[in-house]
Write a protein that holds these residues in place. Structure first.
Motif, mmCIF file in Angstrom:
data_model
loop_
_atom_site.group_PDB
_atom_site.id
_atom_site.type_symbol
_atom_site.label_atom_id
_atom_site.label_comp_id
_atom_site.label_asym_id
_atom_site.label_seq_id
_atom_site.Cartn_x
_atom_site.Cartn_y
_atom_site.Cartn_z
ATOM 1 N N LYS A 38 -18.119 38.649 4.223
ATOM 2 C CA LYS A 38 -18.002 37.243 3.819
ATOM 3 C C LYS A 38 -17.845 36.301 4.999
ATOM 4 C CE LYS A 38 -16.550 37.692 -0.873
ATOM 5 N NZ LYS A 38 -15.897 36.977 -1.939
ATOM 6 N N LEU A 39 -17.834 36.861 6.183
ATOM 7 C CA LEU A 39 -17.683 36.027 7.376
ATOM 8 C C LEU A 39 -18.860 36.327 8.298
ATOM 9 C CD1 LEU A 39 -15.741 34.065 8.795
ATOM 10 C CD2 LEU A 39 -14.548 36.040 9.740
ATOM 11 N N LYS A 40 -19.770 35.385 8.365
ATOM 12 C CA LYS A 40 -20.968 35.579 9.195
ATOM 13 C C LYS A 40 -20.779 34.822 10.504
ATOM 14 C CE LYS A 40 -23.135 37.702 5.831
ATOM 15 N NZ LYS A 40 -23.315 39.154 5.866
ATOM 16 N N LEU A 41 -20.932 35.540 11.587
ATOM 17 C CA LEU A 41 -20.673 34.938 12.892
ATOM 18 C C LEU A 41 -21.856 35.119 13.829
ATOM 19 C CD1 LEU A 41 -17.077 36.432 13.269
ATOM 20 C CD2 LEU A 41 -17.585 34.020 12.799
ATOM 21 N N LYS A 42 -22.061 34.084 14.651
ATOM 22 C CA LYS A 42 -23.047 34.218 15.728
ATOM 23 C C LYS A 42 -22.339 34.865 16.912
ATOM 24 C CE LYS A 42 -23.821 29.769 15.240
ATOM 25 N NZ LYS A 42 -24.250 28.386 15.286
ATOM 26 N N PRO A 43 -22.956 35.810 17.590
ATOM 27 C CA PRO A 43 -22.266 36.483 18.697
ATOM 28 C C PRO A 43 -21.894 35.506 19.814
ATOM 29 C CG PRO A 43 -24.382 37.512 18.217
ATOM 30 C CD PRO A 43 -24.323 36.268 17.405
ATOM 31 N N MET A 44 -20.835 35.865 20.531
ATOM 32 C CA MET A 44 -20.384 35.037 21.644
ATOM 33 C C MET A 44 -20.409 35.885 22.923
ATOM 34 S SD MET A 44 -16.622 33.416 22.302
ATOM 35 C CE MET A 44 -15.931 35.038 22.470
ATOM 36 N N GLY A 45 -21.016 35.366 23.960
ATOM 37 C CA GLY A 45 -21.195 36.163 25.177
ATOM 38 C C GLY A 45 -20.192 35.883 26.287
ATOM 39 N N ASP A 46 -19.256 34.947 26.065
ATOM 40 C CA ASP A 46 -18.286 34.619 27.127
ATOM 41 C C ASP A 46 -17.409 35.829 27.443
ATOM 42 O OD1 ASP A 46 -19.367 32.222 26.494
ATOM 43 O OD2 ASP A 46 -17.518 31.262 25.806
ATOM 44 N N ALA A 47 -17.003 35.916 28.726
ATOM 45 C CA ALA A 47 -16.092 36.995 29.128
ATOM 46 C C ALA A 47 -14.684 36.631 28.674
ATOM 47 C CB ALA A 47 -16.145 37.182 30.634
ATOM 48 N N VAL A 48 -14.206 37.312 27.640
ATOM 49 C CA VAL A 48 -12.885 36.977 27.086
ATOM 50 C C VAL A 48 -11.971 38.193 27.064
ATOM 51 C CG1 VAL A 48 -13.723 35.096 25.612
ATOM 52 C CG2 VAL A 48 -13.603 37.424 24.699
ATOM 53 N N THR A 49 -10.679 37.889 27.109
ATOM 54 C CA THR A 49 -9.680 38.933 26.894
ATOM 55 C C THR A 49 -8.741 38.430 25.803
ATOM 56 O OG1 THR A 49 -8.043 40.382 27.944
ATOM 57 C CG2 THR A 49 -8.128 38.111 28.731
ATOM 58 N N TYR A 50 -7.859 39.312 25.331
ATOM 59 C CA TYR A 50 -7.001 38.941 24.200
ATOM 60 C C TYR A 50 -5.543 39.240 24.504
ATOM 61 C CZ TYR A 50 -5.019 38.820 19.475
ATOM 62 O OH TYR A 50 -4.237 38.547 18.377
ATOM 63 N N HIS A 51 -4.708 38.220 24.287
ATOM 64 C CA HIS A 51 -3.258 38.384 24.445
ATOM 65 C C HIS A 51 -2.652 38.706 23.080
ATOM 66 C CE1 HIS A 51 0.987 37.407 25.072
ATOM 67 N NE2 HIS A 51 0.891 36.592 24.046
ATOM 68 N N THR A 78 -19.231 39.763 22.728
ATOM 69 C CA THR A 78 -20.024 40.849 23.329
ATOM 70 C C THR A 78 -19.531 41.213 24.725
ATOM 71 O OG1 THR A 78 -21.612 39.178 24.055
ATOM 72 C CG2 THR A 78 -22.109 40.360 22.005
ATOM 73 N N ASP A 79 -18.711 40.356 25.318
ATOM 74 C CA ASP A 79 -18.120 40.698 26.617
ATOM 75 C C ASP A 79 -16.598 40.622 26.516
ATOM 76 O OD1 ASP A 79 -17.646 41.306 29.225
ATOM 77 O OD2 ASP A 79 -18.496 39.458 30.068
ATOM 78 N N PHE A 80 -16.055 41.423 25.601
ATOM 79 C CA PHE A 80 -14.604 41.460 25.402
ATOM 80 C C PHE A 80 -13.982 42.490 26.339
ATOM 81 C CE2 PHE A 80 -11.038 43.566 22.970
ATOM 82 C CZ PHE A 80 -10.094 42.614 23.317
ATOM 83 N N ARG A 81 -12.942 42.090 27.028
ATOM 84 C CA ARG A 81 -12.275 42.985 27.978
ATOM 85 C C ARG A 81 -10.793 43.098 27.641
ATOM 86 N NH1 ARG A 81 -15.094 40.769 33.502
ATOM 87 N NH2 ARG A 81 -17.152 40.460 32.578
ATOM 88 N N GLU A 82 -10.342 44.296 27.370
ATOM 89 C CA GLU A 82 -8.915 44.529 27.098
ATOM 90 C C GLU A 82 -8.137 44.392 28.405
ATOM 91 O OE1 GLU A 82 -7.236 44.878 24.388
ATOM 92 O OE2 GLU A 82 -8.401 45.961 22.867
ATOM 93 N N MET A 83 -6.955 43.805 28.313
ATOM 94 C CA MET A 83 -6.106 43.754 29.499
ATOM 95 C C MET A 83 -5.252 45.019 29.571
ATOM 96 S SD MET A 83 -3.468 40.656 28.522
ATOM 97 C CE MET A 83 -4.553 39.332 28.081
ATOM 98 N N THR A 84 -4.592 45.216 30.703
ATOM 99 C CA THR A 84 -3.720 46.374 30.879
ATOM 100 C C THR A 84 -2.319 45.884 31.234
ATOM 101 O OG1 THR A 84 -5.614 47.517 31.841
ATOM 102 C CG2 THR A 84 -3.459 48.567 32.079
ATOM 103 N N ALA A 119 -11.965 38.371 33.134
ATOM 104 C CA ALA A 119 -12.382 37.449 32.058
ATOM 105 C C ALA A 119 -12.101 36.001 32.463
ATOM 106 C CB ALA A 119 -11.626 37.784 30.769
ATOM 107 N N ASP A 120 -12.898 35.086 31.886
ATOM 108 C CA ASP A 120 -12.694 33.664 32.184
ATOM 109 C C ASP A 120 -11.731 33.022 31.197
ATOM 110 O OD1 ASP A 120 -14.709 33.809 34.169
ATOM 111 O OD2 ASP A 120 -16.211 33.730 32.562
ATOM 112 N N THR A 121 -11.666 33.606 30.009
ATOM 113 C CA THR A 121 -10.869 33.005 28.941
ATOM 114 C C THR A 121 -9.942 34.035 28.314
ATOM 115 O OG1 THR A 121 -12.696 31.510 28.428
ATOM 116 C CG2 THR A 121 -10.992 31.758 26.732
ATOM 117 N N MET A 122 -8.690 33.612 28.093
ATOM 118 C CA MET A 122 -7.754 34.456 27.359
ATOM 119 C C MET A 122 -7.564 33.860 25.977
ATOM 120 S SD MET A 122 -3.815 35.570 28.135
ATOM 121 C CE MET A 122 -3.416 34.004 28.858
ATOM 122 N N LEU A 123 -7.928 34.632 24.966
ATOM 123 C CA LEU A 123 -7.712 34.194 23.599
ATOM 124 C C LEU A 123 -6.382 34.735 23.105
ATOM 125 C CD1 LEU A 123 -11.242 34.949 22.096
ATOM 126 C CD2 LEU A 123 -10.375 32.751 22.946
#
Lengths: 420, 219
Positions: free
Chosen positions: A291-304, A328-334, A375-379
């Motif tokens: 039920k949630l249709k999304l366009k892919p995002m290519g930014d280099a992001v990480t998640y807090h 598509t460029d999701f990077r886990e932090m350590t 990553a350039d952005t932390m979500l």
């Protein structure tokens, strides 16, 4: 400013909360000190006073003095006014109740729960950071810690709906889903509400906000004011019952989720008459169901990971499920997930102006983590984390971007293939 | 009455009585306190509480990923003296005779030189633990009298046992009596201080295991 400190009131309030569970935790500490390394406040200062086990000392002494057989041996030295004054900073300013210390504790002591009980005791004694307590009273008297009354809510909803050409239902008579908001979002990140509205509308959800109960944050809980904590929970219960909602959605706020999802029923003394889900869980479920249709995002992001959603909330996977196939460029932090470092502003610490310097120091851990990912952005999925980190980012003139997961998702809704 | 007879007779009976009653009292008083019921709805798919508790008891035996590098040495040292103590207590032939007389069960013993080595390593490891408690700023700050006294009453039986086994210092019977008395001091203190972690570790690990499993937060 000198304040009257009532040591006996602190002891009474603390001991009134002692259960078998809490008692076992109080008796189990081996003073091994391993918890220090897991605490962000110790990690960035090397100050042994920030050792989580040490933060429990006054109330541990109070407990030991009260309980045989330990009390037969003199228990422990009496807690004094000076002790309480000294520990105020340790229990409020330098503990975000993030629970990371519990992970390394060989005994598995739930230190954050004891801190929450200790805060109630300190407030009963007449202590506690004035701005945190004020936030709790604002919530009780005005509806929200930042003064968002029902009228202000209606104004802002109307403005946001018009400005963004999005339908934001307020006080619908009946709805399946009651959405709540954090006043941090309403006042500082209003796009967050717009984003939630767009996503819920896109998925065809029957939802509403309610002026009877809209504030998701619970500063009563964070400030040790259990009476206010209960009022805030009751407002949401009343709102959900009046619209007949089976589901209450918590916005991007970690503690709001922790308090309503896991403490709410215990504070009220009865099960909640609805399901409580965090917005990331709700959206992840919609995505799974197509039920949630999304366009892919290519930014280099990480998640807090907000502590109360991941480590202590059990919803660690929801954000990953949303990011999977989308970023598509999701990077886990350590470290990440349940082991992630806290933002430094949870547990109400964000609302304590005098703790700002300490929070900025903690943010160094986060900057290092993000930089290691490249990553350039932390979500993130918590407005409180976001505000804490935005302030520290400014303090350090850091050049990375911070963002909200929900807002990014809303920006990438694929309307060409909307759900029926 | 010879000192050894006293140690093996009335002193032992007294120490065992205090140990058993104190132990029961500590556990029973904890479980008599009302326990909070978690009224929040469990995350769907949560494993049964017994599974979560058992899993946590086992899982926490190994260090967590969040473990700090500062603590690694202390952690390893902790394993060393716990294992050393266990070997010495359970594996030494005269101890097995003591347990057989007391409990009616016996098991094969370990060679004397293995026990001796384990005893020496345990002594060294406990000395290191004590030095760290004095020197490490975190541990020094959070240490209480219980920590030092519990260390002492654990250390003395190992030291006196090692001396008795080596036939050093004073005559064997006297050393043996002192050794037994030191064990009795350990038994008497155990229910009243941190040594009670021997039992509490199962209680608190179970609690946190079920608490977090209820939330679906498996840390």
């Amino acid at each position: 400013m000198t304040r009257e400190i009532n040591v006996q009131a602190a002891a009474n309030r603390f001991l009134a909360q002692i259960s078998g569970n809490l008692g076992a935790y109080m008796e189990a500490c081996l003073h091994c000190g391993h918890c220090a390394d897991a605490c962000h406040f110790y990690a960035v200062t090397d100050d042994p006073r920030y050792t989580p086990a040490y933060k429990l000392f006054p109330m541990a002494r109070t407990y030991k003095r009260s309980k045989p057989p330990l009390s037969w041996f003199g228990g422990a030295p009496k807690v004094t006014e000076k002790d309480l004054q000294e520990w105020e900073e340790l229990l409020f300013d330098s503990c975000t109740m993030c629970g990371r210390c519990t992970m390394v504790c060989p005994m598995g002591i739930d230190i954050a729960s004891i801190v929450a009980a200790s805060r109630q005791a300190f407030v009963a004694a007449g202590l506690g950071p004035p701005d945190l307590l004020q936030a709790a009273e604002n919530a009780r008297d005005k509806g929200s810690p930042l003064g968002v009354s029902a009228d202000v809510l209606a104004d802002r909803v109307e403005w946001l709906a018009d400005d963004n050409e999005v339908d934001i239902p307020l006080d619908k008579e009946k709805a399946d889903v009651l959405l709540t908001v954090s006043s941090i979002e309403l006042m500082k990140y209003p796009d967050s509400l717009v984003a939630m509205a767009k996503l819920l509308n896109h998925a065809g959800i029957d939802w509403t906000l309610s002026s009877k109960g809209y504030e998701a944050t619970n500063f009563g809980f964070l400030s040790g004011r259990s009476d206010i904590a209960k009022i805030m929970i009751q407002r949401i219960v009343d709102a959900a019952e009046s619209v007949g909602a089976k589901t209450v959605v918590i916005p991007e706020c970690g503690h709001a989720y922790g308090v309503l999802r896991w403490a709410g029923a215990n504070i009220l003394g009865k099960p909640l008459p609805f399901e409580v889900v965090h917005i990331t869980e709700f959206l992840a479920d919609l995505k799974r169901r197509g039920k949630l249709k999304l366009k892919p995002m290519g930014d280099a992001v990480t998640y807090h990971d907000p502590c109360q959603i991941s480590r202590r909330g059990g919803a660690t996977q929801a954000a990953r499920d949303l990011l999977d196939g989308f970023a598509t460029d999701f990077r886990e932090m350590t470290p990440t997930g349940n082991h992630n470092w806290c933002c430094g502003g949870g547990g109400g610490v964000q609302a304590m102006s005098r703790a700002a310097g300490l929070r900025h120091k903690v943010f160094k851990l986060k900057m290092d983590q993000v930089e290691q990912t490249g990553a350039d952005t932390m979500l993130s999925a918590c407005a409180n984390c976001r505000l804490t980190m935005d302030e520290s980012k400014e303090h350090w003139h850091w050049d990375k971007d911070l963002g909200s997961l929900v807002e990014v998702l809303a920006e990438h809704i694929d309307e060409s293939n909307a759900a029926a | 009455m010879e000192l050894l007879d006293f140690a093996r007779g009335p002193a032992l009976q007294f120490a065992l009585a205090v140990f058993v009653l104190g132990f029961l009292w500590r556990i029973v008083s904890l479980f008599l306190m009302p326990r909070t019921k978690d009224r929040s709805a469990a995350r769907p798919g949560t494993r049964p509480a017994l599974f979560a508790a058992t899993r946590e008891i086992i899982r926490r035996t190994a260090p967590d990923k969040a473990f700090g590098k500062h603590s690694l040495f202390a952690l390893v040292n902790g394993y060393v003296f716990h294992v050393g103590l266990f070997i010495v207590i359970i594996g030494f032939a005269p101890h097995i005779v003591f347990f057989r007389d007391l409990l009616g069960v016996a098991w094969p013993s370990l060679p004397n030189n293995v026990i001796y080595a384990a005893g020496v390593i345990t002594i060294a490891s406990m000395m290191v633990a004590l030095v760290r408690r004095f020197l490490n700023p975190v541990q020094r700050l959070i240490s209480t009298l219980d920590d030092y006294f519990s260390w002492l009453v654990t250390f003395l039986p190992v030291l006196t046992g090692l001396l008795a086994n080596s036939h050093l210092w004073v005559r064997y019977e006297t050393l043996l009596a002192i050794h037994i008395l030191s064990v009795e001091l350990f038994l008497i203190w155990l229910p009243f201080g941190k040594l009670m972690h021997l039992a509490l570790v199962f209680v608190t690990r179970s609690q946190i295991g079920t608490h977090l499993a209820h939330r679906g937060a498996q840390i």
